[in-house]
Design an enzyme around this catalytic site. Structure first.
Site, PDB file in Angstrom:
ATOM      1  N   VAL A  10       0.854  -1.193   0.000  1.00  0.00           N
ATOM      2  CA  VAL A  10       0.000   0.000   0.000  1.00  0.00           C
ATOM      3  C   VAL A  10       0.884   1.234   0.000  1.00  0.00           C
ATOM      4  CG1 VAL A  10      -1.805   1.258   1.252  1.00  0.00           C
ATOM      5  CG2 VAL A  10      -1.730  -1.239   1.380  1.00  0.00           C
ATOM      6  N   TYR A 149      -6.310  19.227  -9.255  1.00  0.00           N
ATOM      7  CA  TYR A 149      -6.318  17.871  -8.670  1.00  0.00           C
ATOM      8  C   TYR A 149      -7.137  16.946  -9.570  1.00  0.00           C
ATOM      9  CZ  TYR A 149      -7.984  14.199  -5.401  1.00  0.00           C
ATOM     10  OH  TYR A 149      -8.328  13.009  -4.796  1.00  0.00           O
ATOM     11  N   LYS A 153      -6.030  13.583 -11.638  1.00  0.00           N
ATOM     12  CA  LYS A 153      -6.679  12.285 -11.409  1.00  0.00           C
ATOM     13  C   LYS A 153      -7.359  11.785 -12.690  1.00  0.00           C
ATOM     14  CE  LYS A 153      -6.011  11.251  -6.989  1.00  0.00           C
ATOM     15  NZ  LYS A 153      -5.558   9.960  -6.473  1.00  0.00           N
TER      16      LYS A 153
END
Ligand SMILES: NC(=O)c1ccc[n+]([C@@H]2O[C@H](COP(=O)([O-])OP(=O)(O)OC[C@H]3O[C@@H](n4cnc5c(N)ncnc54)[C@H](OP(=O)(O)O)[C@@H]3O)[C@@H](O)[C@H]2O)c1
Length: 245
Positions: A10, A149, A153
């Site tokens: 992770v 942002y 993304k």
């Protein structure tokens, strides 16, 4: 693939949602969990809860050498969770902060891509495995108050689709997770509605088991996705109106 018994890695494991990924993997029975952070000391408490399974590792996803080293050292990984991300709540025109925009692109797009590329051969050697990329509904419709942002993304979403297509032949499942606002991490102080981080993680890990490629955890994301399918212009306009309100 089953999450039970998986060897997971992770990124951004010390962050708000990252910590819930670690917990979710523990509860689901992952055999080993490499918890990545730029400063692994920040993971001491998290690892202390289950030292036999949680292994803190140093990992900066914007650093080619760091990522390469991780792919070589943790060659048993069969479940890669690209959770690390940054968002600076930047408007494109009014803020025009190219330094912060570059960081968002470097981490959210290039960082995620770099991890996928470095671990693709590892996953192949381990039978295919799965990649989970933490995206957002803002990758599908722009929220002008956090526009750069969303743009970074959106690039990561399209990369997710491209990687999925390319890695299909090696049987690697590539999952994109698109929540709305999550009650953790970078949105901790945002107003509701918010989805619980436990629910995001549960949906993401279940998607790995069920081999679902696109995940919309929580009511807000599901409603937005339904609206996008029905009338994408309406939701774009609704988000745009929030600039002036
Ligand atoms: N919270 C939300 O509402 C929400 C909604 C949709 C999607 N997401 C996505 O979910 C993911 C986790 O977000 P969060 O809310 O948990 O944010 P967070 O608490 O700010 O955590 C972000 C994590 O990313 C790590 N990170 C940043 N730059 C890195 C780099 N260069 N290399 C490695 N790790 C790096 C941070 O580590 P450091 O401590 O080293 O900075 C931190 O652990 C992100 O991808 C985010 O875009 C969040």
């Amino acid at each position: 693939m089953q999450v039970q018994g998986a060897i997971a890695l992770v990124t951004g494991a010390n962050g708000g949602i990252g910590q819930y990924y670690i917990q979710g993997l523990q509860q689901t029975g992952a055999a080993r969990i490499y918890a990545g952070a730029r400063n692994p000391d920040s993971l001491k408490d998290i690892a202390a809860a289950d030292p036999d399974r949680i292994i803190p590792i140093s990992l900066d996803i914007t650093d080619e050498a760091s990522v390469k080293e991780a792919a070589e050292a943790y060659s048993d990984v069969n479940l890669l969770i690209n959770n690390a991300g940054v968002g600076f709540n930047q408007r494109l025109v009014a803020d025009a902060n190219f330094d912060q925009m570059r960081v968002e692109i470097e981490v959210n797009y290039f960082g995620t891509l770099r991890m996928c590329l470095a671990f693709a051969p590892v996953l192949k050697a381990n039978g295919g495995g799965a990649i989970v990329n933490m995206l957002t509904m803002l990758a599908k419709v722009n929220f002008p108050l956090n526009a750069s942002y969303g743009a970074s993304k959106a690039a990561a979403l399209l990369a997710t689709q491209g990687i999925r297509a390319e890695l299909a032949s090696q049987k690697t499942l590539v999952v994109g997770v698109m929540p709305g606002t999550v009650d953790a991490g970078m949105s901790k102080h945002f107003p509701p509605p918010k989805v619980a981080p436990e629910e995001v993680v549960r949906a993401a890990l279940q998607a790995v088991v069920d081999e679902v490629e696109d995940v919309y955890p929580g009511e807000q994301a599901q409603k937005m996705q339904a609206q996008l399918l029905q009338d994408p212009k309406a939701i774009e306009k609704w988000m745009a109106e929030m600039v002036s309100t």
